[in-house]
Write an enzyme that holds these catalytic residues in place. Structure first.
Site, PDB file in Angstrom:
ATOM      1  N   ASN A 153       0.909  -5.368  20.363  1.00  0.00           N
ATOM      2  CA  ASN A 153       1.004  -4.485  21.586  1.00  0.00           C
ATOM      3  C   ASN A 153       1.093  -3.125  21.379  1.00  0.00           C
ATOM      4  O   ASN A 153       0.710  -2.242  22.227  1.00  0.00           O
ATOM      5  CB  ASN A 153       2.311  -5.082  22.267  1.00  0.00           C
ATOM      6  CG  ASN A 153       3.574  -5.153  21.429  1.00  0.00           C
ATOM      7  OD1 ASN A 153       3.458  -4.734  20.224  1.00  0.00           O
ATOM      8  ND2 ASN A 153       4.562  -5.081  22.000  1.00  0.00           N
ATOM      9  N   GLU A 250      11.528  -7.365  13.446  1.00  0.00           N
ATOM     10  CA  GLU A 250      11.517  -7.203  14.716  1.00  0.00           C
ATOM     11  C   GLU A 250      10.828  -8.227  15.536  1.00  0.00           C
ATOM     12  O   GLU A 250       9.655  -8.163  15.572  1.00  0.00           O
ATOM     13  CB  GLU A 250      10.781  -5.789  14.852  1.00  0.00           C
ATOM     14  CG  GLU A 250      11.454  -4.424  14.302  1.00  0.00           C
ATOM     15  CD  GLU A 250      12.616  -4.081  14.978  1.00  0.00           C
ATOM     16  OE1 GLU A 250      13.022  -4.461  16.363  1.00  0.00           O
ATOM     17  OE2 GLU A 250      13.427  -3.222  14.443  1.00  0.00           O
ATOM     18  N   CYS A 284       8.424  -6.355  23.471  1.00  0.00           N
ATOM     19  CA  CYS A 284       9.357  -7.141  23.022  1.00  0.00           C
ATOM     20  C   CYS A 284      10.781  -7.204  23.713  1.00  0.00           C
ATOM     21  O   CYS A 284      11.301  -8.060  23.936  1.00  0.00           O
ATOM     22  CB  CYS A 284       9.494  -6.863  21.699  1.00  0.00           C
ATOM     23  SG  CYS A 284       9.736  -5.124  21.253  1.00  0.00           S
ATOM     24  N   GLU A 458      14.977  -0.319  13.072  1.00  0.00           N
ATOM     25  CA  GLU A 458      13.801   0.627  12.907  1.00  0.00           C
ATOM     26  C   GLU A 458      14.429   1.902  13.616  1.00  0.00           C
ATOM     27  O   GLU A 458      15.330   1.882  14.407  1.00  0.00           O
ATOM     28  CB  GLU A 458      12.639   0.163  13.389  1.00  0.00           C
ATOM     29  CG  GLU A 458      11.761  -0.976  12.769  1.00  0.00           C
ATOM     30  CD  GLU A 458      10.337  -1.098  12.913  1.00  0.00           C
ATOM     31  OE1 GLU A 458       9.993  -1.126  14.009  1.00  0.00           O
ATOM     32  OE2 GLU A 458       9.520  -1.484  11.733  1.00  0.00           O
TER      33      GLU A 458
HETATM   34  P1  NAD Z   1       2.897 -13.506  15.906  1.00  0.00           P
HETATM   35  O1  NAD Z   1       4.227 -13.615  15.443  1.00  0.00           O
HETATM   36  O2  NAD Z   1       1.992 -14.195  16.452  1.00  0.00           O
HETATM   37  O3  NAD Z   1       2.032 -12.352  14.903  1.00  0.00           O
HETATM   38  C1  NAD Z   1       2.729 -10.948  14.349  1.00  0.00           C
HETATM   39  C2  NAD Z   1       2.076 -10.760  12.938  1.00  0.00           C
HETATM   40  O4  NAD Z   1       2.206 -11.727  11.799  1.00  0.00           O
HETATM   41  C3  NAD Z   1       0.545 -10.861  12.928  1.00  0.00           C
HETATM   42  O5  NAD Z   1       0.099  -9.554  12.353  1.00  0.00           O
HETATM   43  C4  NAD Z   1       0.257 -12.187  12.144  1.00  0.00           C
HETATM   44  O6  NAD Z   1      -1.221 -11.998  11.699  1.00  0.00           O
HETATM   45  C5  NAD Z   1       1.254 -12.390  11.211  1.00  0.00           C
HETATM   46  N1  NAD Z   1       1.280 -13.413  10.632  1.00  0.00           N
HETATM   47  C6  NAD Z   1       1.506 -14.661  11.341  1.00  0.00           C
HETATM   48  N2  NAD Z   1       1.833 -15.771  10.509  1.00  0.00           N
HETATM   49  C7  NAD Z   1       2.099 -15.221   9.248  1.00  0.00           C
HETATM   50  C8  NAD Z   1       2.540 -15.721   8.115  1.00  0.00           C
HETATM   51  N3  NAD Z   1       3.136 -16.931   7.856  1.00  0.00           N
HETATM   52  N4  NAD Z   1       3.018 -14.660   7.305  1.00  0.00           N
HETATM   53  C9  NAD Z   1       2.806 -13.354   7.393  1.00  0.00           C
HETATM   54  N5  NAD Z   1       2.239 -12.888   8.437  1.00  0.00           N
HETATM   55  C10 NAD Z   1       1.972 -13.885   9.467  1.00  0.00           C
HETATM   56  O7  NAD Z   1       3.093 -12.066  17.007  1.00  0.00           O
HETATM   57  P2  NAD Z   1       2.096 -11.472  18.021  1.00  0.00           P
HETATM   58  O8  NAD Z   1       1.739 -12.447  19.119  1.00  0.00           O
HETATM   59  O9  NAD Z   1       1.164 -10.454  17.219  1.00  0.00           O
HETATM   60  O10 NAD Z   1       3.284 -10.367  18.966  1.00  0.00           O
HETATM   61  C11 NAD Z   1       3.985 -10.858  19.833  1.00  0.00           C
HETATM   62  C12 NAD Z   1       5.293 -10.844  19.478  1.00  0.00           C
HETATM   63  O11 NAD Z   1       5.881  -9.925  18.849  1.00  0.00           O
HETATM   64  C13 NAD Z   1       6.289 -11.349  20.509  1.00  0.00           C
HETATM   65  O12 NAD Z   1       7.186 -12.228  20.145  1.00  0.00           O
HETATM   66  C14 NAD Z   1       6.897  -9.775  20.651  1.00  0.00           C
HETATM   67  O13 NAD Z   1       8.457  -9.991  21.295  1.00  0.00           O
HETATM   68  C15 NAD Z   1       7.095  -9.316  19.216  1.00  0.00           C
HETATM   69  N6  NAD Z   1       7.283  -8.001  19.225  1.00  0.00           N
HETATM   70  C16 NAD Z   1       8.659  -7.527  18.719  1.00  0.00           C
HETATM   71  C17 NAD Z   1       8.891  -6.230  18.700  1.00  0.00           C
HETATM   72  C18 NAD Z   1      10.185  -5.629  18.203  1.00  0.00           C
HETATM   73  O14 NAD Z   1      10.431  -4.358  17.771  1.00  0.00           O
HETATM   74  N7  NAD Z   1      11.111  -6.371  18.165  1.00  0.00           N
HETATM   75  C19 NAD Z   1       7.736  -5.342  19.084  1.00  0.00           C
HETATM   76  C20 NAD Z   1       6.465  -5.905  19.523  1.00  0.00           C
HETATM   77  C21 NAD Z   1       6.298  -7.336  19.327  1.00  0.00           C
END
Ligand code: NAD
Length: 484
Positions: A153, A250, A284, A458
């Site tokens: 995002n 996060e 998020c 963060e």
């Molecule tokens: P996701 O969990 O599918 O992927 C996040 C990242 O993790 C990607 O780069 C992915 O390739 C990587 N990944 C996946 N499996 C992995 C593994 N086993 N080991 C290491 N890396 C791995 O999330 P998304 O769909 O890209 O993003 C949406 C999610 O992110 C939502 O749940 C949202 O709430 C969260 N988010 C949180 C914040 C925050 O600051 N708290 C900010 C933005 C988004």
């Protein structure tokens, strides 16, 4: 293809292509067209990234904080000079309207680089007086090679929020962007080199979850900072625990936003809009459970629907457009399935709910009223433009219901009653709370989640603690007494 980068990865100060990596197709969410094609890292690329980061960190960690800070602040200047170009990349990669990306992405990343660049020279330990003139002192030391893993995002903003404190403290970072939005972190890597950072101090490695997992598992990696979903967080945290690595997590949320009946209706509607529909709801910390006190429910919903009628949905590159598509076909299908569940479980659709008949992944901003706590749309993170409005009667009741979730990222309250505002904020089980505002995250203040929403923070000075190890040195000025 206009947005095709020189190569997929950026390692040791230059672009690098992997031979035979899995294809990563980058799609413009507004049209569904392919705008770039990259390749996931193969093991040899990951190895190169780790080696160069480890070597660069030794040099970088030995520089003074003032020198490191200067490089970070120069990088911030470069991002600001290129804000237009970077915002166009971000809009094409994520589908977010240009009016958002111009102010919330590279520019927010530059703020982080300025802020942590400014703090780099102020990192110091302390002197601790002990008995008989003995003393101890502490040295904040870099952890070494840190891995940053991003969500889709806020690609460049997330990269900066992780890289800036990591580099300020003398660490190197290997950043793996989301495979959905891989482009802009490469531009950050370019900017670091132009600003005079040693080659290898910030490497970008593309790939899917398996590439992230390989980086997390490597014994040369000292810390992992993930922005992503709770299920991914669980896996990454567990893998990091094997090597006793530091983590920052996060993760996702299902945050409550409480509107009391004395609140300013326009402000609270603004808060609900900002807390649900910015970035087409893909934020998020969104306050997706909007609890409205019964007496003003009608007035609140009327104003909300009237104001939503003036939303400008369309081509994200049009500066007038303030609502763009979702990031991908996959995310569109996920959100549509939640809308269908909301209807099936008896929530009342009061606005939107349908996909737009045009190319791209467009969904209307959607509002459900009469949502009950047990409904799926009130319990699970949707990560799309779907607001649930729930009724409540008393403060005690609404606090219990607001906290009745496994998540704890953010929470907000709208009221004119000063004491109630602070009382409610105090009782929220959430890391980031808002009073009469929502979804601001300036770099000066800590941001992060409690409960399943995360570990660590963060932004702010606190982030520095998450990128340093404190060494203690005991010093004796006395003769030592041993028992024999
Ligand atoms: P996701 O969990 O599918 O992927 C996040 C990242 O993790 C990607 O780069 C992915 O390739 C990587 N990944 C996946 N499996 C992995 C593994 N086993 N080991 C290491 N890396 C791995 O999330 P998304 O769909 O890209 O993003 C949406 C999610 O992110 C939502 O749940 C949202 O709430 C969260 N988010 C949180 C914040 C925050 O600051 N708290 C900010 C933005 C988004």
């Amino acid at each position: 293809m206009k947005f095709q980068p020189t190569a997929s990865h950026f390692i040791n100060g230059e672009y690098l292509e992997s031979a035979n990596g899995k294809a990563i197709d980058v799609v413009y969410p507004a049209t569904g067209e392919k705008i770039a094609s990259l390749q996931a890292a193969t093991p040899d690329v990951i190895e190169k990234a780790l080696r160069s980061a480890a070597a660069a960190q030794k040099k970088w960690g030995a520089m003074t904080g003032t020198e490191r800070g200067r490089v970070l602040r120069r990088t911030a200047d470069i991002l600001r000079e290129r804000n237009r170009e970077l915002s166009e990349i971000e809009t094409h990669d994520t589908g977010k309207p240009i009016q958002e990306t111009l102010v919330a992405d590279a520019s927010a990343g530059a703020d982080a680089l300025d802020y942590f660049g400014g703090l780099a020279a102020s990192l110091t330990g302390e002197y601790i007086a002990l008995a008989n003139g003995d003393f101890a002192y502490t040295i904040p030391e870099p952890l070494g090679v840190c891995v940053g893993i991003g969500a889709w995002n806020y690609p460049i903003q997330i990269a900066c929020l992780k890289a800036a404190p990591a580099l300020a403290c003398g660490n190197a970072m290997i950043f793996k962007p989301s495979d959905t939005t891989p482009l802009s972190p490469l531009k950050l890597a370019e900017a670091f080199v132009e600003a005079g950072a040693p080659k290898g101090i910030f490497n970008v490695v593309q790939g899917f979850g398996d590439v992230g997992a390989a980086l997390v598992a490597d014994p040369r990696v000292a810390k992992v900072s993930l922005t992503g979903s709770v299920p991914t967080g669980r896996k990454v945290y567990a893998a990091a625990a094997e090597g006793m690595k530091h983590v920052t997590m996060e993760l996702g949320g299902k945050s409550p936003l409480i509107v009391f009946d004395d609140a300013d209706i326009e402000n609270s509607v603004s808060g609900a809009i900002l807390g649900n529909f910015f970035s087409s709801g893909q934020v998020c910390s969104n306050g997706t459970r909007v609890f409205v006190q019964k007496r003003i429910k009608g007035a609140f919903l009327d104003r909300l629907c009237t104001r939503l009628a003036s939303v400008k949905i369309g081509d994200p590159m049009d500066p007038e457009v303030n609502f763009g598509p979702l990031v991908s076909q996959r995310q569109l299908e996920i959100v549509k399935a939640y809308i269908a569940k909301g209807l099936a479980e008896g929530a009342r659709l009061v606005h939107g709910g349908t996909q737009l008949e045009r190319p791209g992944f467009y969904l209307q901003p959607t509002v459900f009223a009469d949502v009950r706590d047990e409904m799926t749309i009130a319990r699970e993170e949707i990560f799309g433009p779907v607001m649930s409005v729930l009724d409540f009667e008393t403060e005690e009741e609404v606090i219990a219901r607001a906290n009745s979730t496994e998540f704890g990222l953010a929470a907000g309250v709208f009221t004119h009653d000063l004491t109630r505002a602070h009382r409610v904020a105090r009782q929220f089980e959430a890391g980031t709370c808002y009073i009469n505002t929502y979804n601001v995250a300036p770099v000066e203040a800590p941001f992060g989640g409690s409960k399943l929403s995360g570990v660590g923070r963060e932004n702010s000075k606190l982030a520095l603690q998450h990128y340093t190890d404190m060494k203690t040195v005991y010093v004796s000025v006395n003769e030592l007494q041993a028992p024999y």
